[in-house]
Design a protein around this motif. Structure first.
Motif, short mmCIF file in Angstrom:
data_model
loop_
_atom_site.label_atom_id
_atom_site.label_comp_id
_atom_site.label_asym_id
_atom_site.label_seq_id
_atom_site.Cartn_x
_atom_site.Cartn_y
_atom_site.Cartn_z
N GLY A 58 0.81 -1.21 0.00
CA GLY A 58 0.00 0.00 0.00
C GLY A 58 0.84 1.26 0.00
N ALA A 59 2.00 1.21 -0.67
CA ALA A 59 2.96 2.31 -0.60
C ALA A 59 2.80 3.34 -1.71
CB ALA A 59 4.39 1.75 -0.64
N GLY A 60 1.74 3.22 -2.49
CA GLY A 60 1.54 4.17 -3.58
C GLY A 60 1.21 5.57 -3.11
N GLN A 61 0.67 5.68 -1.92
CA GLN A 61 0.29 6.99 -1.38
C GLN A 61 0.06 6.86 0.12
OE1 GLN A 61 -3.37 8.19 -3.29
NE2 GLN A 61 -4.50 6.41 -2.59
N GLY A 62 -0.26 7.99 0.75
CA GLY A 62 -0.67 7.99 2.15
C GLY A 62 0.40 7.50 3.11
N ILE A 63 -0.05 6.79 4.15
CA ILE A 63 0.86 6.30 5.18
C ILE A 63 1.91 5.38 4.59
CG2 ILE A 63 1.02 4.87 7.26
CD1 ILE A 63 -1.73 5.94 8.08
N GLY A 64 1.50 4.51 3.68
CA GLY A 64 2.44 3.58 3.07
C GLY A 64 3.57 4.28 2.35
N PHE A 65 3.24 5.33 1.61
CA PHE A 65 4.29 6.09 0.92
C PHE A 65 5.21 6.77 1.93
CE2 PHE A 65 5.99 10.02 -0.88
CZ PHE A 65 6.68 9.52 -1.98
N GLY A 66 4.61 7.34 2.98
CA GLY A 66 5.43 7.99 4.00
C GLY A 66 6.41 7.02 4.65
N ILE A 67 5.97 5.80 4.87
CA ILE A 67 6.84 4.77 5.45
C ILE A 67 7.94 4.39 4.47
CG2 ILE A 67 6.93 2.37 6.22
CD1 ILE A 67 4.05 2.83 7.31
N ALA A 68 7.57 4.19 3.21
CA ALA A 68 8.57 3.84 2.20
C ALA A 68 9.62 4.94 2.06
CB ALA A 68 7.89 3.59 0.85
N LYS A 69 9.17 6.18 2.15
CA LYS A 69 10.10 7.32 2.06
C LYS A 69 11.08 7.31 3.22
CE LYS A 69 10.01 12.41 1.63
NZ LYS A 69 10.75 12.75 2.87
N ARG A 70 10.58 7.10 4.44
CA ARG A 70 11.44 7.10 5.61
C ARG A 70 12.44 5.94 5.56
NH1 ARG A 70 11.95 9.15 10.88
NH2 ARG A 70 13.84 8.15 11.68
N LEU A 71 11.98 4.75 5.16
CA LEU A 71 12.89 3.61 5.09
C LEU A 71 13.96 3.82 4.03
CD1 LEU A 71 10.43 0.61 5.57
CD2 LEU A 71 11.99 1.62 7.25
N ALA B 90 -2.18 13.93 12.68
CA ALA B 90 -0.89 13.37 12.32
C ALA B 90 -0.67 13.47 10.82
CB ALA B 90 -0.81 11.90 12.75
N GLY B 91 0.58 13.39 10.43
CA GLY B 91 0.95 13.21 9.05
C GLY B 91 1.57 11.84 8.88
N PRO B 92 1.69 11.34 7.66
CA PRO B 92 2.31 10.03 7.44
C PRO B 92 3.70 9.91 8.08
CG PRO B 92 1.22 10.74 5.45
CD PRO B 92 1.15 11.90 6.41
N ALA C 122 -1.08 -1.78 3.59
CA ALA C 122 -2.28 -1.75 2.76
C ALA C 122 -3.53 -1.96 3.62
CB ALA C 122 -2.20 -2.82 1.68
N GLY C 123 -4.54 -1.16 3.37
CA GLY C 123 -5.78 -1.31 4.13
C GLY C 123 -6.91 -0.54 3.48
N ILE C 124 -8.13 -0.93 3.78
CA ILE C 124 -9.30 -0.21 3.30
C ILE C 124 -10.19 0.11 4.49
CG2 ILE C 124 -9.28 -1.19 0.98
CD1 ILE C 124 -11.41 -3.18 1.85
N TYR C 125 -10.98 1.18 4.38
CA TYR C 125 -11.77 1.64 5.53
C TYR C 125 -13.11 2.20 5.06
CZ TYR C 125 -8.25 5.03 4.05
OH TYR C 125 -7.37 5.76 3.30
N GLY D 78 -6.62 9.35 1.42
CA GLY D 78 -7.81 8.55 1.64
C GLY D 78 -8.68 9.01 2.78
N THR D 79 -8.18 9.87 3.66
CA THR D 79 -8.95 10.24 4.84
C THR D 79 -9.27 11.72 4.92
OG1 THR D 79 -6.89 10.43 6.09
CG2 THR D 79 -8.04 8.33 6.21
N ASN D 80 -8.29 12.55 4.66
CA ASN D 80 -8.47 13.99 4.74
C ASN D 80 -7.68 14.64 3.61
OD1 ASN D 80 -9.76 14.39 7.61
ND2 ASN D 80 -8.05 12.99 7.92
#
Length: 248
Positions: free
Chosen positions: A9-22, A202-204, A78-81, A179-181
């Motif tokens: 789920g790294a295409g955007q949102g939290i997943g992208f933020g995590i991929a960027k930090r790693l 929070a931000g990603p 990855a997740g859906i809500y 996906g949320t705001n």
């Protein structure tokens, strides 16, 4: 020596933020998403490797695992809500939520277990939610799936420990994403939120920093934990109650 991480789920949102930090931490990141365009665009920004991965599809997970020769860190983001009252949610929608948010985590942990065991000190971080700990109107299926995902972390931590694999989770509070705001732009501060003790959403990057710790050797004796990263929101319910019940 290059170490490798994979983020779903790294295409955007939290997943992208995590991929960027790693990536900043020195990992070469497999940037995965069920959407090929999102995965490709994100990987290009980060200098990572894009992979199409639908976590709810067992064959898609197996295909992705076959393309990854080695791995030190797996992040299941990855997740859906969907927002739907329990009385209205369909069986199909309920099953879809669990297929992505719970079964998807399991499938990825199974498929990449050999890679992480071979690393000798592999780490898994699954993204859950503060909804796993507190109910809210309209998110019943999501909350139930995240509660199940949180227990899956504890179970995997016990079972994978002999293989040298640590398993932990991060439970976000309210995060500004696509996906949320309104998504946070580069260099922009998160939106103020007076009922969160730390005063903002929070931000990603807030989630990514905790994932970075859990993926690192500094967390070498940490496993089976689901760290709530909500700015203190769950601890502030009495203040919210006073606000909504006090006279205008």
């Amino acid at each position: 020596m290059t170490r490798y991480a994979l983020v779903t789920g790294a295409g955007q949102g939290i997943g992208f933020g995590i991929a960027k930090r790693l990536t900043e931490d020195g990992f070469h990141v497999y940037v995965t998403d069920y959407n090929q365009e999102l995965a490709g665009a994100a990987a290009e920004k980060l200098g990572g490797t894009p992979l199409v991965l639908d976590v709810s599809n067992p064959q898609s997970v197996r295909d992705a695992a076959a393309l990854v020769p080695e791995l030190s860190v797996l992040v299941n983001s990855a997740g859906i809500y969907p927002w739907s009252p329990l009385v209205d949610i369909s069986v199909e929608e309920f099953d879809r939520v669990f297929a992505v948010n719970v079964r998807g985590n399991l499938l990825c942990m199974q498929a990449f277990h050999p890679h992480l065991a071979a690393d000798g000190k592999g780490a898994i971080v699954n993204i859950t939610s503060m909804s796993a700990l507190a109910p809210a109107i309209g998110v019943g299926s999501y909350a139930a799936s995240k509660a199940a995902a949180a227990m899956l972390i504890q179970q995997a931590a016990v079972e994978f420990a002999p293989d040298g694999i640590r398993v932990n989770g991060v439970a976000p509070g309210s995060v500004q994403t696509e996906g949320t705001n309104r998504a946070i732009k580069e260099g922009e501060a998160p939106q103020e939120a007076p009922f969160i003790p730390l005063g903002r959403l929070a931000g990603p990057a807030d989630m990514a920093s905790v994932v970075s710790f859990l993926a690192s050797d500094d967390a070498g004796y940490v496993t089976g934990q689901n760290i709530v990263v909500d700015g203190g929101f769950l601890n502030n319910t009495f203040a919210l109650y006073r606000h909504v019940t006090q006279p205008a």
